[in-house]
Design a protein around this motif. Structure first.
Motif, PDB file in Angstrom:
ATOM      1  N   GLU A 198      14.937   1.832  38.506  1.00 59.32           N
ATOM      2  CA  GLU A 198      14.975   2.235  39.907  1.00 59.32           C
ATOM      3  C   GLU A 198      16.331   2.859  40.219  1.00 59.32           C
ATOM      4  N   GLU A 199      16.441   3.503  41.366  1.00 60.43           N
ATOM      5  CA  GLU A 199      17.676   4.172  41.768  1.00 60.43           C
ATOM      6  C   GLU A 199      18.869   3.214  41.739  1.00 60.43           C
ATOM      7  N   LYS A 200      18.686   1.993  42.237  1.00 59.83           N
ATOM      8  CA  LYS A 200      19.770   1.010  42.258  1.00 59.83           C
ATOM      9  C   LYS A 200      20.241   0.682  40.840  1.00 59.83           C
ATOM     10  N   ASP A 201      19.311   0.626  39.873  1.00 65.62           N
ATOM     11  CA  ASP A 201      19.690   0.401  38.474  1.00 65.62           C
ATOM     12  C   ASP A 201      20.626   1.511  38.001  1.00 65.62           C
ATOM     13  N   HIS A 202      20.229   2.750  38.240  1.00 70.87           N
ATOM     14  CA  HIS A 202      21.028   3.891  37.796  1.00 70.87           C
ATOM     15  C   HIS A 202      22.431   3.858  38.409  1.00 70.87           C
ATOM     16  N   GLU A 203      22.521   3.476  39.682  1.00 73.15           N
ATOM     17  CA  GLU A 203      23.823   3.406  40.356  1.00 73.15           C
ATOM     18  C   GLU A 203      24.736   2.377  39.673  1.00 73.15           C
ATOM     19  N   VAL A 204      24.198   1.212  39.375  1.00 72.26           N
ATOM     20  CA  VAL A 204      24.996   0.148  38.759  1.00 72.26           C
ATOM     21  C   VAL A 204      25.356   0.514  37.318  1.00 72.26           C
ATOM     22  N   PHE A 205      24.407   1.076  36.567  1.00 70.69           N
ATOM     23  CA  PHE A 205      24.669   1.430  35.175  1.00 70.69           C
ATOM     24  C   PHE A 205      25.690   2.556  35.059  1.00 70.69           C
ATOM     25  N   ALA A 206      25.743   3.429  36.042  1.00 71.44           N
ATOM     26  CA  ALA A 206      26.687   4.551  36.001  1.00 71.44           C
ATOM     27  C   ALA A 206      28.135   4.073  36.054  1.00 71.44           C
ATOM     28  N   ASN A 207      28.376   2.957  36.735  1.00 73.45           N
ATOM     29  CA  ASN A 207      29.750   2.460  36.835  1.00 73.45           C
ATOM     30  C   ASN A 207      29.770   0.969  37.196  1.00 73.45           C
ATOM     31  N   PRO A 208      29.509   0.098  36.212  1.00 71.66           N
ATOM     32  CA  PRO A 208      29.514  -1.341  36.507  1.00 71.66           C
ATOM     33  C   PRO A 208      30.894  -1.849  36.947  1.00 71.66           C
ATOM     34  N   GLN A 209      31.943  -1.214  36.484  1.00 66.93           N
ATOM     35  CA  GLN A 209      33.293  -1.607  36.900  1.00 66.93           C
ATOM     36  C   GLN A 209      33.423  -1.474  38.410  1.00 66.93           C
ATOM     37  N   GLU A 210      33.032  -0.327  38.940  1.00 65.24           N
ATOM     38  CA  GLU A 210      33.149  -0.067  40.384  1.00 65.24           C
ATOM     39  C   GLU A 210      32.125  -0.857  41.193  1.00 65.24           C
ATOM     40  N   LYS A 211      30.887  -0.884  40.733  1.00 68.27           N
ATOM     41  CA  LYS A 211      29.797  -1.481  41.512  1.00 68.27           C
ATOM     42  C   LYS A 211      29.780  -3.009  41.486  1.00 68.27           C
ATOM     43  N   ILE A 212      30.355  -3.620  40.436  1.00 68.19           N
ATOM     44  CA  ILE A 212      30.317  -5.082  40.334  1.00 68.19           C
ATOM     45  C   ILE A 212      31.728  -5.671  40.305  1.00 68.19           C
ATOM     46  N   ILE A 213      32.517  -5.297  39.329  1.00 66.97           N
ATOM     47  CA  ILE A 213      33.809  -5.953  39.089  1.00 66.97           C
ATOM     48  C   ILE A 213      34.830  -5.651  40.179  1.00 66.97           C
ATOM     49  N   ASP A 214      34.989  -4.380  40.534  1.00 68.39           N
ATOM     50  CA  ASP A 214      35.989  -4.016  41.546  1.00 68.39           C
ATOM     51  C   ASP A 214      35.676  -4.603  42.924  1.00 68.39           C
ATOM     52  N   ARG A 215      34.446  -5.026  43.126  1.00 71.81           N
ATOM     53  CA  ARG A 215      34.037  -5.617  44.400  1.00 71.81           C
ATOM     54  C   ARG A 215      34.138  -7.144  44.386  1.00 71.81           C
ATOM     55  N   GLY A 216      34.684  -7.695  43.308  1.00 71.34           N
ATOM     56  CA  GLY A 216      34.868  -9.146  43.234  1.00 71.34           C
ATOM     57  C   GLY A 216      33.899  -9.868  42.333  1.00 71.34           C
ATOM     58  N   GLY A 217      33.025  -9.142  41.636  1.00 75.21           N
ATOM     59  CA  GLY A 217      32.066  -9.757  40.729  1.00 75.21           C
ATOM     60  C   GLY A 217      32.589  -9.813  39.307  1.00 75.21           C
ATOM     61  N   ARG A 218      31.762 -10.302  38.428  1.00 79.91           N
ATOM     62  CA  ARG A 218      32.127 -10.419  37.016  1.00 79.91           C
ATOM     63  C   ARG A 218      30.899 -10.163  36.154  1.00 79.91           C
ATOM     64  N   ILE A 219      31.139  -9.747  34.921  1.00 85.89           N
ATOM     65  CA  ILE A 219      30.071  -9.509  33.954  1.00 85.89           C
ATOM     66  C   ILE A 219      30.438 -10.245  32.671  1.00 85.89           C
ATOM     67  N   PHE A 220      29.455 -10.948  32.107  1.00 85.30           N
ATOM     68  CA  PHE A 220      29.658 -11.687  30.864  1.00 85.30           C
ATOM     69  C   PHE A 220      28.649 -11.229  29.819  1.00 85.30           C
ATOM     70  N   PHE A 221      29.095 -11.260  28.564  1.00 86.77           N
ATOM     71  CA  PHE A 221      28.239 -10.897  27.438  1.00 86.77           C
ATOM     72  C   PHE A 221      28.095 -12.079  26.500  1.00 86.77           C
ATOM     73  N   ALA A 222      26.874 -12.300  26.015  1.00 80.56           N
ATOM     74  CA  ALA A 222      26.629 -13.205  24.900  1.00 80.56           C
ATOM     75  C   ALA A 222      26.800 -12.345  23.649  1.00 80.56           C
ATOM     76  N   VAL A 223      27.559 -12.862  22.690  1.00 82.00           N
ATOM     77  CA  VAL A 223      27.891 -12.089  21.489  1.00 82.00           C
ATOM     78  C   VAL A 223      27.464 -12.881  20.255  1.00 82.00           C
ATOM     79  N   HIS A 224      26.865 -12.178  19.308  1.00 79.13           N
ATOM     80  CA  HIS A 224      26.452 -12.784  18.035  1.00 79.13           C
ATOM     81  C   HIS A 224      26.788 -11.789  16.934  1.00 79.13           C
ATOM     82  N   GLY A 225      27.519 -12.238  15.936  1.00 79.22           N
ATOM     83  CA  GLY A 225      27.902 -11.338  14.851  1.00 79.22           C
ATOM     84  C   GLY A 225      28.763 -10.178  15.321  1.00 79.22           C
ATOM     85  N   GLY A 226      29.529 -10.404  16.374  1.00 82.76           N
ATOM     86  CA  GLY A 226      30.407  -9.364  16.902  1.00 82.76           C
ATOM     87  C   GLY A 226      29.732  -8.363  17.819  1.00 82.76           C
TER      88      GLY A 226
END
Length: 183
Positions: A59-87
C-alpha cells in the motif's frame, strides 16, 4: 539417548530439516537481535515486502516507510530491531511512536526460510523491552486475521484484542485485528 534436559527442540519441520542438513544449531541461541544501522534500509524493505506481498499487496503507506525508515520511524522517536542469524537479518520489528508514552509495534516479519527459529519472538520481546526502557505505557498492534501465527505470538507475550469501539483507524486497508498491551 540424551538426558531430558539436553534434548533438542526440533518440533518445527524447518528446524528439523535445517538441523539434519547441518545448517543450524539446534536452539535459538544462534539468533541475536540488534538495532537498525545505516545500510539496513534494504533489509528492512526486503523482510517486510516478503510477508506483505505473500498475503496482501503493498500500500502507499508501505512505500512511504520503505523509502526512508530513518526519517519515518527513527527520527520521529521510534526504533527498528533486526533478528540476525549467521550474520544475516532474518526478521524485523519496529516501534513507531503514536502518542505520548505510546508506540505501535509495526512492520514485524521473519523471512519464510527462517520461521521456526524463534526469531519473531526474540525481536518482538526486544521491542517490548525497548518500549519499557523508553517509558512507554501502552503498545498497539494492527494486523490481519490471516496472520494467525503473528496473532498467536502477540497473545503469548501479553497483547489483548481491542473491542471495535476502542480501535484507532489504520491507514492500511489490510488492517482488521487490533491489539494493545499495557506496560
Amino acid at each position: 539417548m540424551q538426558p531430558r534436559s539436553q534434548k533438542r527442540d526440533l518440533g518445527h519441520p524447518r528446524k528439523l530439516a535445517a538441523w539434519w542438513n547441518g545448517e543450524m544449531t539446534t536452539d535459538t541461541q544462534a539468533v541475536t537481535v540488534r538495532e537498525f544501522e545505516a545500510g539496513d534500509e534494504d533489509a528492512f524493505r526486503r523482510l517486510n515486502e516478503e510477508w506483505i506481498v505473500r498475503y496482501f499487496r503493498l500500500e502507499e503507506k508501505d512505500h512511504e516507510v520503505f523509502a526512508n525508515p530513518q526519517e519515518k520511524i527513527i527520527d520521529r522517536g521510534g526504533r527498528i530491531f533486526f533478528a540476525v542469524h549467521g550474520g544475516e537479518p532474518i526478521g524485523v520489528c519496529a516501534l513507531v511512536i503514536i502518542g505520548p508514552d505510546e508506540f505501535e509495534v509495526a512492520k514485524m516479519g521473519v523471512t519464510a526460510a527462517a520461521q521456526g527459529l524463534g526469531a519473531g519472538r526474540k525481536v518482538l520481546e526486544r521491542c517490548i523491552a525497548a518500549a519499557r526502557e523508553m517509558g512507554a505505557k501502552r503498545l498497539y498492534v494492527v494486523t490481519n486475521h490471516v496472520l494467525t501465527a503473528a496473532i498467536h505470538l502477540y497473545e503469548t507475550v501479553g497483547f489483548q484484542h481491542l473491542p471495535k469501539e476502542k480501535v484507532t483507524p489504520s491507514p492500511y486497508e489490510r488492517a482488521d485485528v487490533f491489539m494493545e498491551m499495557w506496560l
